[in-house]
Every structure is written in C-alpha cells, then in structure tokens.
Design a protein around this motif. Structure first.
Motif, PDB file in Angstrom:
ATOM      1  N   SER A 141       0.835  -1.198   0.000  1.00 43.63           N
ATOM      2  CA  SER A 141       0.000   0.000   0.000  1.00 43.63           C
ATOM      3  C   SER A 141       0.870   1.249   0.000  1.00 43.63           C
ATOM      4  O   SER A 141       2.014   1.228   0.436  1.00 43.63           O
ATOM      5  CB  SER A 141      -0.936   0.008   1.209  1.00 43.63           C
ATOM      6  OG  SER A 141      -0.200   0.104   2.400  1.00 43.63           O
TER       7      SER A 141
ATOM      8  N   ASP B 185      -9.359   1.179  -6.415  1.00 44.03           N
ATOM      9  CA  ASP B 185      -9.167   0.006  -5.558  1.00 44.03           C
ATOM     10  C   ASP B 185      -7.736  -0.148  -5.058  1.00 44.03           C
ATOM     11  O   ASP B 185      -7.370  -1.200  -4.539  1.00 44.03           O
ATOM     12  CB  ASP B 185      -9.568  -1.265  -6.323  1.00 44.03           C
ATOM     13  CG  ASP B 185     -11.062  -1.301  -6.620  1.00 44.03           C
ATOM     14  OD1 ASP B 185     -11.829  -0.685  -5.857  1.00 44.03           O
ATOM     15  OD2 ASP B 185     -11.456  -1.934  -7.610  1.00 44.03           O
TER      16      ASP B 185
ATOM     17  N   PRO C 101      -4.527  -0.290  -2.843  1.00 48.65           N
ATOM     18  CA  PRO C 101      -4.340  -0.440  -1.393  1.00 48.65           C
ATOM     19  C   PRO C 101      -3.618   0.794  -0.845  1.00 48.65           C
ATOM     20  O   PRO C 101      -2.545   1.151  -1.332  1.00 48.65           O
ATOM     21  CB  PRO C 101      -3.480  -1.707  -1.271  1.00 48.65           C
ATOM     22  CG  PRO C 101      -2.815  -1.858  -2.598  1.00 48.65           C
ATOM     23  CD  PRO C 101      -3.688  -1.184  -3.618  1.00 48.65           C
TER      24      PRO C 101
END
Length: 141
Positions: A2, A30, A32
């Motif tokens: 992420s 979407d 992370p």
C-alpha cells in the motif's frame, strides 16, 4: 503493497471536505492505501488566543477529530483502517510537520477556488506545500 497518503480536510467547509473525499476516492479506486486524514484549526490571532483556555482548544480539537472520523466513514465506507489528526496552527506548516512525522508517499490536497487576489493576499497553502514537501503532492480537483 500500500501507499501512504496524507489528505488534509477543511471541516470548516463541510461541502468542500466531502468533495475532497469524493475526488480522492475516485482517484484512488481500488488501490491499497494507508490513509492519514488531518484537519487544522487556524492559529488564532495572538490577542484572541490569550483569551482561549487550552482546555477549550483541546476540546475543540477532539470534536473536530470525531467529526472527521464520522465524515470519512460516511463518504468512504469501504476504506480500511485509517488515521486521523486534528491540530491547530499555520495550515501549510502543520501539513508539512505531519508529513515529516508520517513520511507519506503522497500528499493529496483538495483544490480550493480562490481568486488570484486572494492567493496574493493570503498566500496559497497548496503552493507552499508543493514547494516544500519532501514527497509528491497531488492537487485534486
């Protein structure tokens, strides 16, 4: 893996804060992410600040942080764990200070529509953060 992102929100202008969250949500898709939201109470005028007890400022910051958490959950219900910080001070300085603490990959700044005269008179938080940040800065419109 992420990416770590700071997103300052101006909760004094709730519509602007919501718009910033919606734009960030659209941009992030979407991916992370590890999100760090912050809201800053502008430092009071020195004479006025002398009349505000520290307890009142601390209480206002707690309320601001609670409001920020609720707003993020309302607009971005799918977001995983996130962090919030409410603080008081000079807005661009507080953003940069938090960035030094968090070490984000990116600072996302919602764009505000100020006239050129306003930017000259009060300065642009965005331009100061862009100039001085140690990481990438994305202005979202």
């Amino acid at each position: 893996m992420s990416i770590k992102i700071i997103l300052p929100l101006d909760l004094q202008d709730r519509d602007s804060a919501i718009a910033g969250l919606v734009r960030a949500k659209t941009y992030l898709g979407d991916r992370p992410v590890e999100m760090y939201f912050m809201s800053i109470l502008p430092k009071p005028v020195p004479l006025l600040g002398a009349y505000l007890p520290k307890e009142e400022i601390a209480s206002a910051l707690r309320v601001l942080e609670d409001e920020m958490r609720l707003l993020v959950k309302q607009v971005m219900p799918e977001i995983g764990p996130f962090f919030t910080k409410a603080t008081e001070g000079v807005i661009f300085k507080e953003i940069l200070k938090y960035a030094r603490e968090v070490q984000p990959d990116l600072i996302m700044l919602p764009s505000h529509s100020h006239s050129k005269v306003e930017n000259i008179l009060i300065g642009s938080v965005t331009s100061k953060v862009v100039e001085r940040a140690d990481c990438s800065v994305l202005v979202i419109r």
